[in-house]
Design a protein around this motif. Structure first.
Motif, mmCIF file in Angstrom:
data_model
loop_
_atom_site.group_PDB
_atom_site.id
_atom_site.type_symbol
_atom_site.label_atom_id
_atom_site.label_comp_id
_atom_site.label_asym_id
_atom_site.label_seq_id
_atom_site.Cartn_x
_atom_site.Cartn_y
_atom_site.Cartn_z
ATOM 1 N N THR A 130 9.553 2.970 -10.000
ATOM 2 C CA THR A 130 8.366 3.238 -10.799
ATOM 3 C C THR A 130 7.176 3.573 -9.904
ATOM 4 O O THR A 130 7.208 3.348 -8.695
ATOM 5 C CB THR A 130 7.993 2.018 -11.671
ATOM 6 O OG1 THR A 130 7.699 0.913 -10.824
ATOM 7 C CG2 THR A 130 9.113 1.657 -12.635
ATOM 8 N N VAL B 107 5.850 -0.042 -19.153
ATOM 9 C CA VAL B 107 6.588 1.012 -18.467
ATOM 10 C C VAL B 107 6.641 2.225 -19.386
ATOM 11 O O VAL B 107 6.981 2.107 -20.566
ATOM 12 C CB VAL B 107 8.025 0.556 -18.117
ATOM 13 C CG1 VAL B 107 8.843 1.705 -17.549
ATOM 14 C CG2 VAL B 107 7.995 -0.613 -17.145
ATOM 15 N N LYS C 232 7.637 -4.318 -19.790
ATOM 16 C CA LYS C 232 8.667 -4.560 -18.779
ATOM 17 C C LYS C 232 9.312 -5.939 -18.926
ATOM 18 O O LYS C 232 10.516 -6.094 -18.733
ATOM 19 C CB LYS C 232 8.063 -4.402 -17.382
ATOM 20 C CG LYS C 232 9.069 -4.505 -16.273
ATOM 21 C CD LYS C 232 8.435 -4.249 -14.921
ATOM 22 C CE LYS C 232 9.451 -4.370 -13.813
ATOM 23 N NZ LYS C 232 8.838 -4.150 -12.501
#
Length: 188
Positions: free
Chosen positions: A15, A76, A105
């Motif tokens: 990420t 996310v 998340k």
């Protein structure tokens, strides 16, 4: 602030931070992301990626989330590059049809695996019912993949490569906070 991302490096659980801010506690219905420009690289040649007009005014990421006082919430944005870029006929004509998910998340788990015969660009898919939730391109140097940021539940995992060799497994359970390993997979 405007940022530039190489989305192919942001796969298999990797990420990048889009931003950080403090919000008042409460329920929020959506986040908007603005895409000002996009491009795709094919055989070392850079092509413009046609961005739908709605993307320039802001992609709406629904589903909502809740902010509680004194609690850090990490969200996310799962951009599924494998399912978002489409060839539109002639060489060099590519269109972006963004496939995005917004998820907290802390409420997710993952499925991992390794494609042993990974030379022909396999892509793994996590499917819930008839809905493809996310996909991941197996790493070109190892065949490993992570189908990340999945809500707890049961999934079918399908893997296919450019030679139409496939693998499928039903009943793969994802638990919050952990990864469900499939081990080695040979496409047939």
């Amino acid at each position: 602030e405007p940022q530039t991302f190489d989305l192919l490096t942001l796969s298999n659980g990797v990420t990048a931070a889009l931003g950080q801010t403090e919000l008042e506690s409460g329920k929020y219905g959506q986040i908007r992301l603005k895409i000002s420009k996009a491009e795709v690289v094919v055989d070392s040649i850079v092509y413009p990626l046609d961005v739908p007009s709605g993307s320039t005014s802001g992609l709406k990421l629904g589903g909502g989330f809740t902010i509680e006082d004194g609690v850090t919430t990490e969200l996310v944005v799962d951009f599924d590059a494998a399912r978002s870029i489409h060839v539109m006929g002639k060489k060099g004509d590519y269109k972006l049809n963004p496939r995005l998910r917004l998820i907290a998340k802390a409420t997710t788990g993952a499925i991992t695996g390794t494609v042993t015969n990974y030379q022909n660009l396999p892509i793994a898919y996590a499917i819930a019912g008839t809905d493809t939730v996310t996909s991941a391109i197996a790493k070109r140097d190892s065949g490993k993949f992570i189908l990340g940021f999945l809500p707890a539940g049961t999934y079918t995992v399908a893997v296919a490569d450019t030679l139409n060799k496939t693998f499928s497994k039903t009943g793969v359970t994802v638990t919050t906070g952990s990864a469900s390993p499939l081990g080695d997979i040979t496409l047939q």
